[in-house]
Design a protein around this motif. Sequence first.
Motif, PDB file in Angstrom:
ATOM      1  N   VAL A   1      61.808  -6.993 -33.327  1.00 32.86           N
ATOM      2  CA  VAL A   1      60.956  -8.119 -32.920  1.00 32.86           C
ATOM      3  C   VAL A   1      59.602  -8.161 -33.637  1.00 32.86           C
ATOM      4  CG1 VAL A   1      59.742  -9.136 -30.944  1.00 32.86           C
ATOM      5  CG2 VAL A   1      62.061  -8.285 -30.671  1.00 32.86           C
ATOM      6  N   ALA A   2      59.023  -6.994 -33.905  1.00 33.91           N
ATOM      7  CA  ALA A   2      57.646  -6.973 -34.408  1.00 33.91           C
ATOM      8  C   ALA A   2      57.568  -7.349 -35.890  1.00 33.91           C
ATOM      9  CB  ALA A   2      57.039  -5.594 -34.193  1.00 33.91           C
ATOM     10  N   ASP A   3      56.542  -8.113 -36.223  1.00 35.86           N
ATOM     11  CA  ASP A   3      56.224  -8.367 -37.624  1.00 35.86           C
ATOM     12  C   ASP A   3      55.511  -7.156 -38.225  1.00 35.86           C
ATOM     13  OD1 ASP A   3      57.006 -11.236 -37.719  1.00 35.86           O
ATOM     14  OD2 ASP A   3      55.420 -11.404 -36.219  1.00 35.86           O
ATOM     15  N   ARG A   4      54.742  -6.474 -37.369  1.00 35.68           N
ATOM     16  CA  ARG A   4      53.949  -5.331 -37.834  1.00 35.68           C
ATOM     17  C   ARG A   4      53.967  -4.267 -36.748  1.00 35.68           C
ATOM     18  NH1 ARG A   4      47.758  -5.336 -38.148  1.00 35.68           N
ATOM     19  NH2 ARG A   4      48.031  -7.468 -37.412  1.00 35.68           N
ATOM     20  N   VAL A   5      54.051  -3.021 -37.171  1.00 32.47           N
ATOM     21  CA  VAL A   5      53.994  -1.897 -36.241  1.00 32.47           C
ATOM     22  C   VAL A   5      52.760  -1.062 -36.569  1.00 32.47           C
ATOM     23  CG1 VAL A   5      55.080   0.282 -35.570  1.00 32.47           C
ATOM     24  CG2 VAL A   5      56.465  -1.785 -35.768  1.00 32.47           C
ATOM     25  N   ILE A   6      52.034  -0.706 -35.523  1.00 33.30           N
ATOM     26  CA  ILE A   6      50.864   0.159 -35.643  1.00 33.30           C
ATOM     27  C   ILE A   6      51.191   1.472 -34.945  1.00 33.30           C
ATOM     28  CG2 ILE A   6      48.505   0.501 -34.790  1.00 33.30           C
ATOM     29  CD1 ILE A   6      48.076  -2.501 -35.211  1.00 33.30           C
ATOM     30  N   PHE A   7      51.027   2.578 -35.673  1.00 34.92           N
ATOM     31  CA  PHE A   7      51.208   3.900 -35.087  1.00 34.92           C
ATOM     32  C   PHE A   7      49.838   4.502 -34.822  1.00 34.92           C
ATOM     33  CE2 PHE A   7      51.454   8.562 -35.840  1.00 34.92           C
ATOM     34  CZ  PHE A   7      52.153   8.896 -34.693  1.00 34.92           C
ATOM     35  N   MET A   8      49.556   4.771 -33.530  1.00 36.46           N
ATOM     36  CA  MET A   8      48.281   5.359 -33.137  1.00 36.46           C
ATOM     37  C   MET A   8      48.465   6.813 -32.741  1.00 36.46           C
ATOM     38  SD  MET A   8      46.072   2.571 -30.995  1.00 36.46           S
ATOM     39  CE  MET A   8      44.650   3.688 -31.047  1.00 36.46           C
TER      40      MET A   8
ATOM     41  N   ILE B   1      44.277   4.538 -35.958  1.00 38.63           N
ATOM     42  CA  ILE B   1      45.515   3.970 -36.489  1.00 38.63           C
ATOM     43  C   ILE B   1      45.920   4.838 -37.665  1.00 38.63           C
ATOM     44  CG2 ILE B   1      46.556   1.989 -37.643  1.00 38.63           C
ATOM     45  CD1 ILE B   1      44.721   0.191 -35.970  1.00 38.63           C
ATOM     46  N   ALA B   2      46.956   5.645 -37.458  1.00 42.48           N
ATOM     47  CA  ALA B   2      47.384   6.591 -38.492  1.00 42.48           C
ATOM     48  C   ALA B   2      48.251   5.925 -39.546  1.00 42.48           C
ATOM     49  CB  ALA B   2      48.136   7.756 -37.845  1.00 42.48           C
ATOM     50  N   GLU B   3      48.962   4.858 -39.146  1.00 48.72           N
ATOM     51  CA  GLU B   3      49.823   4.143 -40.094  1.00 48.72           C
ATOM     52  C   GLU B   3      50.114   2.760 -39.541  1.00 48.72           C
ATOM     53  OE1 GLU B   3      54.008   4.708 -42.619  1.00 48.72           O
ATOM     54  OE2 GLU B   3      53.283   6.306 -41.312  1.00 48.72           O
ATOM     55  N   GLU B   4      50.190   1.779 -40.414  1.00 54.18           N
ATOM     56  CA  GLU B   4      50.626   0.441 -39.991  1.00 54.18           C
ATOM     57  C   GLU B   4      51.301  -0.251 -41.154  1.00 54.18           C
ATOM     58  OE1 GLU B   4      47.695  -2.747 -39.282  1.00 54.18           O
ATOM     59  OE2 GLU B   4      46.162  -1.314 -39.918  1.00 54.18           O
TER      60      GLU B   4
END
Length: 261
Positions: free
Chosen positions: A222-229, A234-237
């Motif tokens: 579903v997501a256009d973008r994923v943010i890893f916190m 924010i370690a990665e997006e």
Amino acid sequence: MTASQQTSPAPVVTLSGARKAFGDNEVLRGVSLAVKPGEVVAIIGPSGGGKSTLLRCLTLLETLDAGSLSYGDLTVAQDEGGRTRYVKGPELKQARDRFGLVFQNYNLFPHMTVMKNISDAPIRVQKRPRAEAEAEARALIAKMGLEGCEEKVPCQLSGGQQQRVSIARALAMNPEVLYFDEPTSALDPELTAEVLRVIKELAAENMTMVIVTHEMGFARDVADRVIFMDGGVIAEEGPASQVIDHPREARTRAFLSRLEE
């Protein structure tokens, strides 16, 4: 100005340099984020990484220690020399009207019917005519697959039904962006599927959404973008397929591998 600059839509929400601490525990450490109209952003990461605090700051349930926050052209919080100053009164109310929040534990009014849970805020807060608010509530009830539940109270509904009422209640305020805080964490797999189906339908309708989730398959779909916190940053997006299937950062890889164990 280039053609791309002319056509690029302004972000619905912009957060810059966000810092938040509880005592000596700095939970957000300079987080910046912008969400475009129609974008679906999934926020993933370990417990204690800052995901829920980020969401609470975006929805004004917590105040930033430092950083700035705006909704479209409305500046809600401005950083002034490392401290944040918030707007007050009508401007703050205007900001609250621009977003909706769906909690993991539903937060429905237990004594109100489904119809009243959905229509009450548009009538009381937005001062909309009762007939108009109730007509929209009926349309949302149908959209959520809850026909026949109009006069039931929350304790008469399943968890999945309650969460769909919660989504309908948020949509009834016509928000520009909808936030979800672990919307399926309290549900069993069958009921989880009900709620995720509704969110997927909203994504197909270009509803702007920010979703804190532990459902990796759902985030990928579903997501256009994923943010890893992790650790308050924010370690990665990046695109969902990249972050979840081909993460670049060791922290992201370690988190995802733990989920697969």
